[in-house]
Design a protein around this motif. Structure first.
Motif, PDB file in Angstrom:
ATOM      1  N   MET A   1      10.830  33.032  -6.424  1.00 36.48           N
ATOM      2  CA  MET A   1      10.785  31.876  -5.572  1.00 36.48           C
ATOM      3  C   MET A   1       9.380  32.220  -4.545  1.00 36.48           C
ATOM      4  SD  MET A   1      14.521  30.715  -4.747  1.00 36.48           S
ATOM      5  CE  MET A   1      13.965  29.274  -3.769  1.00 36.48           C
ATOM      6  N   ALA A   2       8.628  31.096  -4.329  1.00 34.73           N
ATOM      7  CA  ALA A   2       7.570  31.218  -3.568  1.00 34.73           C
ATOM      8  C   ALA A   2       8.043  31.453  -2.121  1.00 34.73           C
ATOM      9  CB  ALA A   2       6.617  30.336  -3.798  1.00 34.73           C
ATOM     10  N   SER A   3       7.573  32.077  -1.100  1.00 33.00           N
ATOM     11  CA  SER A   3       7.853  31.913   0.211  1.00 33.00           C
ATOM     12  C   SER A   3       6.519  32.069   1.240  1.00 33.00           C
ATOM     13  CB  SER A   3       8.879  33.337   0.554  1.00 33.00           C
ATOM     14  OG  SER A   3       9.012  33.539   1.990  1.00 33.00           O
ATOM     15  N   PRO A   4       6.664  31.419   2.247  1.00 33.65           N
ATOM     16  CA  PRO A   4       5.627  31.454   3.158  1.00 33.65           C
ATOM     17  C   PRO A   4       5.567  32.705   3.827  1.00 33.65           C
ATOM     18  CG  PRO A   4       7.454  29.924   4.096  1.00 33.65           C
ATOM     19  CD  PRO A   4       7.618  30.298   2.528  1.00 33.65           C
ATOM     20  N   PHE A   5       6.643  33.415   3.787  1.00 35.53           N
ATOM     21  CA  PHE A   5       6.851  34.806   4.546  1.00 35.53           C
ATOM     22  C   PHE A   5       6.525  35.780   3.552  1.00 35.53           C
ATOM     23  CE2 PHE A   5       9.049  31.611   7.001  1.00 35.53           C
ATOM     24  CZ  PHE A   5       8.629  31.987   8.130  1.00 35.53           C
ATOM     25  N   ALA A   6       5.920  35.563   2.286  1.00 35.20           N
ATOM     26  CA  ALA A   6       6.075  36.638   1.399  1.00 35.20           C
ATOM     27  C   ALA A   6       5.118  38.068   1.931  1.00 35.20           C
ATOM     28  CB  ALA A   6       5.242  36.202  -0.095  1.00 35.20           C
ATOM     29  N   SER A   7       4.267  37.901   2.703  1.00 35.79           N
ATOM     30  CA  SER A   7       3.537  38.827   3.033  1.00 35.79           C
ATOM     31  C   SER A   7       4.027  39.890   4.241  1.00 35.79           C
ATOM     32  CB  SER A   7       2.066  38.781   3.851  1.00 35.79           C
ATOM     33  OG  SER A   7       2.318  37.627   4.947  1.00 35.79           O
ATOM     34  N   GLN A   8       5.021  39.251   4.785  1.00 33.65           N
ATOM     35  CA  GLN A   8       6.037  39.973   5.939  1.00 33.65           C
ATOM     36  C   GLN A   8       7.335  40.630   5.278  1.00 33.65           C
ATOM     37  OE1 GLN A   8       4.815  36.501   6.685  1.00 33.65           O
ATOM     38  NE2 GLN A   8       3.013  37.701   7.937  1.00 33.65           N
ATOM     39  N   LEU A   9       7.918  40.170   3.896  1.00 33.80           N
ATOM     40  CA  LEU A   9       8.899  40.648   3.552  1.00 33.80           C
ATOM     41  C   LEU A   9       8.890  42.206   3.262  1.00 33.80           C
ATOM     42  CD1 LEU A   9       9.590  37.876   0.786  1.00 33.80           C
ATOM     43  CD2 LEU A   9      10.887  38.214   3.262  1.00 33.80           C
TER      44      LEU A   9
ATOM     45  N   LYS B   1      15.802  30.072   8.675  1.00 35.42           N
ATOM     46  CA  LYS B   1      17.231  29.442   8.328  1.00 35.42           C
ATOM     47  C   LYS B   1      17.018  28.154   7.587  1.00 35.42           C
ATOM     48  CE  LYS B   1      19.334  31.362  12.485  1.00 35.42           C
ATOM     49  NZ  LYS B   1      20.017  31.114  13.522  1.00 35.42           N
ATOM     50  N   GLU B   2      15.996  27.295   7.702  1.00 37.05           N
ATOM     51  CA  GLU B   2      16.089  26.124   6.888  1.00 37.05           C
ATOM     52  C   GLU B   2      15.443  26.513   5.589  1.00 37.05           C
ATOM     53  OE1 GLU B   2      13.621  21.717   7.217  1.00 37.05           O
ATOM     54  OE2 GLU B   2      13.458  23.233   8.868  1.00 37.05           O
ATOM     55  N   LEU B   3      14.791  27.500   5.626  1.00 44.44           N
ATOM     56  CA  LEU B   3      14.173  27.680   4.226  1.00 44.44           C
ATOM     57  C   LEU B   3      15.278  28.340   3.206  1.00 44.44           C
ATOM     58  CD1 LEU B   3      11.734  28.291   2.259  1.00 44.44           C
ATOM     59  CD2 LEU B   3      11.553  30.445   3.373  1.00 44.44           C
ATOM     60  N   LEU B   4      16.369  28.997   3.699  1.00 44.34           N
ATOM     61  CA  LEU B   4      17.747  29.503   2.960  1.00 44.34           C
ATOM     62  C   LEU B   4      18.478  28.747   2.808  1.00 44.34           C
ATOM     63  CD1 LEU B   4      17.825  32.974   4.954  1.00 44.34           C
ATOM     64  CD2 LEU B   4      16.483  32.456   2.797  1.00 44.34           C
TER      65      LEU B   4
END
Length: 533
Positions: free
Chosen positions: A1-9, A24-27
């Motif tokens: 799944m694409a995530s706007p926080f992919a670079s910080q994971l 939290k809203e994303l999850l």
């Protein structure tokens, strides 16, 4: 799944308060989907469990019926008996354990138990281990705790086992343990090994091979036996379970030494006496041993003893090259032992005066160990032993060139064991003696099949590789096994290069270890364990 926080994971990034709300809203949606999947998995697992239960019931039904038509049920009694006999260990006596035959055989089914109990031969060999003595230090007084129940069970099991042996000759080994001397008791109880031997005495008429390690005083349990009580005894081996016997036995008065068929004797050197009532002329095995290397026999005495034993096949002796009483050598004629095949010497000094007086035309195995500063070359005797196949040498025994000795070994040598406790004798030059030179003459010991070298830090991995490669590439040579303990770390991994030879049947064991070092934590209560080799 694409995530706007992919670079910080997977990083050490710390999100802001706004980002935390966004995460939290994303999850919310993935979490709900996970709940749905868990429910589906649980439903499927329930269906699988139901099917598995049904299958297990059918499997039990099918297996029970298949067992009725199993071919083993149709075997005749004599075949089953032969199978049972083949299940017994061949190199030792049977242990009192439900994990091996014959006890295991009686736990398969009722019919096998009936068969096993009706076969005396299954129960004619037994190894008995003495239960340990538990100690209680209450008030500083060391006394045996009340664990006699375990010993009583062991004694009862022993009598039951031997009672099943019918009239078969018995092979029995007893492994006693060192027992503390009980103080502060008016009537000290006998050593537990005494009770074990007392349980064996009623079966003395069927003793054939007896090996006993016990408290020294325990052997008094056999003191009333006379030679007529042991008509089948052929082998008698005696060892002490403690280093210093505290109660001695009058061995010359033990009648069992005079058994009509006794031909193999092994006992501690400190108790061996020239006047034992043995039938010396029929001895085929004589082992005078001292595991603590505190006892040696003068060569004069050895010559007198073995001159009475013309049938010897195996002889193990502790040797001291000194005239009795420090006087001059007494004259003694040369002795020919026409049948001797194995000779093992543990020497306190040079065995030359002994070997020079022996003629051993059939000697096949020779072992020499000990410590000496004045050991002459053994080359002259090796030249005479034209049938010699096995040699074991402790290199600390010699002060002359080991290379010279190895170069003069008989060409019949098949097994060679070299032990270098000093770590200064075995090096690449020694291994080169056995390594064929390209286009050169045959190496030493062309018939060599097994080479074992212990504690040799000076032998390089490269020299081992050259040795194996050269021996294995010559079809006329027969190397089958190589075992080396280097006492150093590996410098070159040669096993990949040896793999073709290993695949062809060569057995290779290369063990690299460093000498044990003193731990910097030694003496502290939380000393860490030593790392494995």
């Amino acid at each position: 799944m694409a995530s706007p926080f992919a670079s910080q994971l997977g990083s050490g990034y710390c999100p802001s308060n706004e980002e935390i709300l966004q995460i939290k809203e994303l999850l919310i949606e993935p979490t709900l989907r996970m709940k749905e999947l868990d429910d589906e998995i649980a439903a499927l697992q329930k269906a699988i469990d139901k099917l598995r239960g049904e299958r297990d019931g059918l499997c039990t039904y099918v297996d029970a019926h298949k067992a009725l038509i199993s071919p083993v049920r149709r075997l005749s009694l004599d075949i089953i008996e032969q199978i049972f006999i083949a299940c017994l260990p061949t190199h030792r006596n049977c242990a009192m354990s439900a994990s091996e035959a014959p006890v295991l055989l009686g736990r398969i089914c009722g019919s096998w138990r009936t068969i096993s109990l009706s076969m005396p031969r299954l129960w004619s060999r037994l190894h008995i281990v003495q239960p340990n003595v538990k100690l209680d230090g209450t008030d500083g007084i060391r006394t045996p705790m009340d664990d006699s129940e375990k010993l009583d069970q062991r004694l009862e099991s022993t009598k039951m086992w031997l009672g099943r042996s019918g009239q078969c000759p018995l092979s029995i080994s007893v492994e006693g343990v060192s027992e503390p001397r009980v103080m502060h008791t008016a009537t000290p109880s006998p050593p537990r090994s005494t009770l074990l031997l007392q349980a064996l005495v009623p079966f003395a008429s069927r003793w054939q091979h007896i090996h006993i390690t016990a408290d020294s005083s325990a052997f008094n349990a056999m003191s009333h036996l006379v030679e007529g009580d042991v008509p089948m005894l052929e082998t008698l081996s005696i060892r002490y379970s403690q280093s210093i016997p505290h109660r001695e036995v009058r061995w010359e008065q033990l009648g069992i030494f005079g058994g009509a068929r006794l031909c193999s004797l092994s006992m501690p050197g400190r108790n061996f006496q020239d006047n034992l009532p043995l039938r010396w002329h029929q001895l085929t095995v004589l082992e005078i041993v001292d595991p603590y290397h505190e006892f040696y026999m003068h060569i004069e005495r050895i010559l007198r003893i073995i001159s009475r034993c013309p049938e010897l096949r195996i002889c193990k002796l502790p040797v001291e090259n000194a005239p009795h009483g420090g006087g001059v050598w007494l004259p003694h004629p040369a002795i020919e032992l026409k049948l001797l095949e194995t000779l093992e010497l543990h020497c306190k000094s040079s065995p030359e005066s002994l070997l020079d007086r022996l003629s051993l035309p059939e000697l096949r195995s020779f072992s020499i160990s000990g410590f000496s500063q004045n050991t002459p070359s053994l080359i002259p005797v090796f030249i005479l032993w034209t049938r010699l196949e096995t040699v074991r040498i402790n290199s600390m025994l010699f002060n002359f060139s080991l290379l010279e000795l190895l170069q003069n070994l008989p060409p019949t040598i098949r097994r060679l064991h070299l032990d270098d406790k000093s770590g200064t004798f075995l090096d690449d030059d020694v291994l080169a003696v056995f390594t064929p030179a390209p286009g050169g003459s045959a190496p030493c010991c062309p018939a060599l099949e097994a080479l074992i070298m212990d504690q040799c830090p000076l032998i390089s991995d490269a020299a081992v590789l050259r040795f194996i490669t050269a021996r294995m590439n010559q079809s006329s040579l027969t190397l089958k096994r190589l075992k080396i303990h280097f006492r150093r770390l590996m410098t070159l991994d040669i096993l990949p290069s040896l793999q073709p030879f290993i695949d062809a049947g060569l057995e290779v064991s290369l063990h690299h270890t460093m000498p044990q070092r003193v731990s910097p934590w030694q003496g502290l209560p939380d000393t860490p364990p030593s790392p494995p080799d």
